[in-house]
Design a protein around this motif. Structure first.
Motif, mmCIF file in Angstrom:
data_model
loop_
_atom_site.group_PDB
_atom_site.id
_atom_site.type_symbol
_atom_site.label_atom_id
_atom_site.label_comp_id
_atom_site.label_asym_id
_atom_site.label_seq_id
_atom_site.Cartn_x
_atom_site.Cartn_y
_atom_site.Cartn_z
ATOM 1 N N SER A 253 0.978 -1.022 -0.060
ATOM 2 C CA SER A 253 0.140 -0.459 0.202
ATOM 3 C C SER A 253 0.925 1.220 -0.159
ATOM 4 C CB SER A 253 -1.205 -0.598 1.373
ATOM 5 O OG SER A 253 -0.586 0.037 2.758
ATOM 6 N N TRP A 254 0.346 1.625 -0.265
ATOM 7 C CA TRP A 254 0.965 3.510 -0.470
ATOM 8 C C TRP A 254 0.377 4.413 0.502
ATOM 9 C CZ3 TRP A 254 5.673 3.580 -3.006
ATOM 10 C CH2 TRP A 254 5.932 2.825 -4.317
ATOM 11 N N GLU A 255 1.251 5.475 1.211
ATOM 12 C CA GLU A 255 0.598 6.638 2.060
ATOM 13 C C GLU A 255 1.812 8.033 1.287
ATOM 14 O OE1 GLU A 255 0.698 6.293 5.290
ATOM 15 O OE2 GLU A 255 -0.024 4.368 5.632
ATOM 16 N N LYS A 260 -3.358 7.322 3.252
ATOM 17 C CA LYS A 260 -3.583 6.542 2.345
ATOM 18 C C LYS A 260 -4.159 7.155 0.941
ATOM 19 C CE LYS A 260 -4.628 1.751 2.360
ATOM 20 N NZ LYS A 260 -5.483 0.840 2.989
ATOM 21 N N THR A 262 -5.805 5.800 -2.110
ATOM 22 C CA THR A 262 -6.899 4.236 -2.661
ATOM 23 C C THR A 262 -7.354 4.351 -4.262
ATOM 24 O OG1 THR A 262 -8.013 5.321 -0.284
ATOM 25 C CG2 THR A 262 -8.968 3.765 -2.146
#
Length: 726
Positions: A253-255, A260, A262
């Motif tokens: 996942s990426w932030e 975050k 989505t």
């Protein structure tokens, strides 16, 4: 009365365990006992537990290694009497080794004595090793519980090499400890600790034992490669990569700056590419804007842990494209690429990236190679011969990558094909001809564009070289050719190879096939004898064939709807009447002959139209039989003698009949003229290639060939009544 009272008191005292005489009881005291020092397997060993003192009543019981023993066990026998107890252990084996305790108890107390039973026993499993799983960085214990006497020596070994057949002894050392009970403990597990381990035990008695187990080390995610800082040109696409190792599945996942991302997210796209030990996660930011600058967090987790890493993105201008990109010195598997540095900012170049791919109908794999900023040329290796490639170059500085250069296309030189044709089949067509068919080699082995094939052949076993015939490549999935003018009944070796501009590829395996001992019969000469509304009678004359006599004929006819029917008849017959036809319909008829060598060519097709009105779909016309004195061949001569007008009609009719006759001579068209129908031109006459047909219907006139066909000919072809047949 006094005597009876005294006896009653004595009985009560005995029952409650009090001595009749005196005021105290002695607790039990067991005399020492020992098992024999030398015991063989299968022997029976008795041992007696005797009291030196103790006031009755005394209760005895036995234990082994602090576990109660019972006489219900077949191996044990316990006999207790008064002041002693006898224990018998039967059929001694290694499992009987242990500490045996005799316990004596009365109301005053108890005593216990323990003696060790030792048996010279080969090693045996108390706890067999099992496959073990552990997490990277933690510890693992491989258990190896072994019994036996004398105490077995336990050795651990670890397999090395790809085949897991060779083992190295594991010693007590850093991270590895072998405990007294045989357990192997490995601390701070790493990937190198994973593998196959063997526990071996021996004590000099009998044969040793061993067991093999696997230690699996599960890896939590680890970021192995991430750019701490990266940059991108405004309006272009920023690429943030995070290479992770660890056990699948890996959840990425990426932030951005704690928020975050989505997906799908505006202008943001993510994808993961699996590699050998993990994944390469990529975040793409299209049309980069100033507000996209910030810290991007790559977060990864699996079943065994999680990890995070940060990349700082700076949005600035990247360098220009490299100039004067050229491809020189092109060979079959390599090519030299040269270029010039971008103008004005060459000192800021961090590296060059060259990209190249093969141009094909299926999208070619993109190859990327990073080069230092001082390089102005590179050699592209491992290219495929005879293929077109496209190459582009881009420059990268501390800010990011610039635009790629204009694409440059080049074509590698050809090499000979690497593989032979496949699915090669050879079969005899006649006594002088072989038919060969094959499919091209796999496309990725052409090393260029195939020009054609060389078909080599020679008489089997001859010392001469193969003779070759060249076949030009077609776009068909299967290639075919005929080898003619061969010897009858002769075995030939045949092989096929493909060639391109560079030369010949390897030949297929030689296939040996024999030409026939004779030829199938020629096609008969077929004529139409009679046509009616529902039948057609044909007759034929067989052509001279000295190889073998005709065994049977096959008659094939096709109607207007391309429905095909086929009948067989004995070789002695020269005439057929096909019945059950539709009136006013067009039929194409042809005949072929069989002999012992197979089926010959079909005769040219005869086009025949039956009498009557043509069938209209959905409507069945009523056909009235016309009396003969109203038919044209009777009426026309009479009317012609009465009036000139009718004579003109007769002449026109005769001309039309002649025109049909001339056309019919070309295509063998036969039409009944009771009712005039529109002329249908014949289809192109086809000619079957001559081939051996071992699966044709059972002949009529050969031994064991009559069968049901000979008995029930009505289901095939009906012979016309009133006719003579040869």
């Amino acid at each position: 009365m006094a005597v009876m009272f005294s006896l009653a008191v004595s009985l009560i005292v005995i029952l409650i365990g009090l001595p009749v005489w005196g005021n105290s009881m002695d607790s039990p005291k067991i005399l020492p006992f020992h098992f024999p020092t030398s015991i063989e397997h299968g022997a029976k060993v008795p041992v007696t537990c005797v009291l030196s003192k103790g006031t009755p009543p005394i209760m005895f019981h036995w234990k082994k290694d602090n576990k109660e023993l019972f006489t219900t066990e077949e191996k044990l026998e316990i006999v207790t009497h008064g002041e002693f107890s006898l224990l018998v252990v039967k059929n001694i084996n290694g499992n009987d080794i242990g500490n045996y305790s005799c316990i004596a108890r009365n109301n005053a107390g108890y005593d216990r004595y323990t003696s060790e039973l030792l048996v010279q026993a080969p090693p045996f499993w108390k706890e067999q090793p099992k496959d073990t799983e552990a997490v990277h960085g933690q510890s693992a214990s491989l258990h190896c519980g072994i019994g036996g006497y004398p105490r077995p020596k336990i050795t651990w070994k670890k397999a090395y090499g790809t085949q897991s057949k060779d083992f190295l002894v594991v010693h007590n050392e850093y991270k590895k400890t072998i405990l007294e009970n045989g357990t192997l403990v490995i601390d701070s597990l790493k990937e190198a600790d994973e593998g196959v381990y063997t526990c071996e035990a021996e004590n000099g008695v009998g044969e040793g034992i061993q067991a093999t187990v696997r230690l699996s080390v599960h890896a939590p995610p680890t970021v192995t490669s991430v750019k701490r800082r990266t940059s991108a040109k405004r309006g272009e696409t920023a690429v943030i990569e995070c290479e992770i190792t660890g056990e699948q599945p890996l959840l990425v996942s990426w932030e951005k700056d704690g928020t975050k991302l989505t997906m799908p997210f505006t202008r943001f796209e993510t994808y993961e590419e699996a590699n050998g030990k993990g994944v390469k996660a990529t975040l793409l930011i299209s049309n980069v804007q100033r507000r996209d600058q910030g810290n991007y967090l790559c977060s990864v987790q699996n079943d065994y842990g999680s990890v995070k890493d940060v990349t700082a993105l700076t949005v600035q201008e990247p360098p220009e494209s490299p100039s004067d990109v050229k491809v020189i010195s092109v060979n079959s598997r390599s090519a030299q690429v040269i270029w010039g540095a971008p103008s004005g900012i060459s000192t800021s170049i961090k590296q060059f990236v060259i990209m190249f791919w093969k141009n094909s109908k299926v999208s070619g794999k993109l190859h990327q190679v990073s080069l230092t900023s001082t390089e102005t040329s590179t050699l592209l290796r491992d290219l495929q011969p005879g293929n077109e490639y496209t190459v582009q170059l881009l420059a990268e500085n501390d800010v990011g990558r610039g635009d790629p250069s204009d694409p440059v296309t080049f074509e590698t030189k050809e090499e000979e094909p690497e593989a032979p044709p496949v699915d090669v089949e050879v079969e005899a067509a006649d006594s002088h001809t072989l038919q060969i068919s094959w499919k091209p080699p796999p496309t990725d082995t052409w090393n260029g564009q195939l020009k054609g094939y060389h078909v080599g052949y020679k008489v089997e076993g001859s010392a001469s070289q193969l003779a070759y015939e060249t076949v030009i490549k077609t776009n068909l999935r299967e290639e075919k050719t005929l080898l003619r003018n061969l010897r009858p009944s002769t075995r030939y070796s045949v092989a096929v190879n493909a060639f391109n501009s560079a030369g010949d590829g390897p030949a297929s395996e030689e296939i040996v096939t024999s030409t026939l001992n004779g030829d199938p019969p020629q096609s008969p000469e077929v004529k139409v004898k009679n046509v009616s509304q529902t039948s057609v009678t044909i007759m034929w004359s067989p052509r001279v064939n000295s190889d073998a006599s005709v065994e049977q004929y096959v008659l094939e006819y096709v109607d207007t709807d391309q429905n095909k029917q086929e009948f067989h008849a004995p070789g002695s017959h020269k005439e057929y009447c096909i019945e059950g036809l539709e009136s006013g319909q067009r039929y194409s008829i042809r005949v072929a002959a069989y002999n012992m060598f197979g089926r010959g060519d079909f005769s040219p097709s005869l086009v025949v139209i039956t009498e009557g009105n043509a069938r209209v779909p959905g409507y069945e016309p009523i056909v009235h039989e016309t009396p003969f004195y109203f038919r044209l061949y009777f009426v026309i001569p009479v009317v012609a003698s009465v009036t000139v007008i009718l004579c003109v009609i007769v002449v026109a009719w005769a001309c039309l009949k002649r025109a049909h006759y001339i056309e019919g001579r070309k295509a063998q068209l036969y039409v009944s003229y009771q009712q005039r129908l529109t002329y249908v031109p014949p289809s192109e006459i086809s000619r079957d290639s001559r081939a051996v047909d071992a699966a044709y219907d059972i002949p009529w006139d050969v031994p064991n060939g009559g069968g049901s066909m000979g008995r029930d000919r009505s289901s095939y072809v009906k012979l016309k009544q009133g006719q003579n047949y040869v």
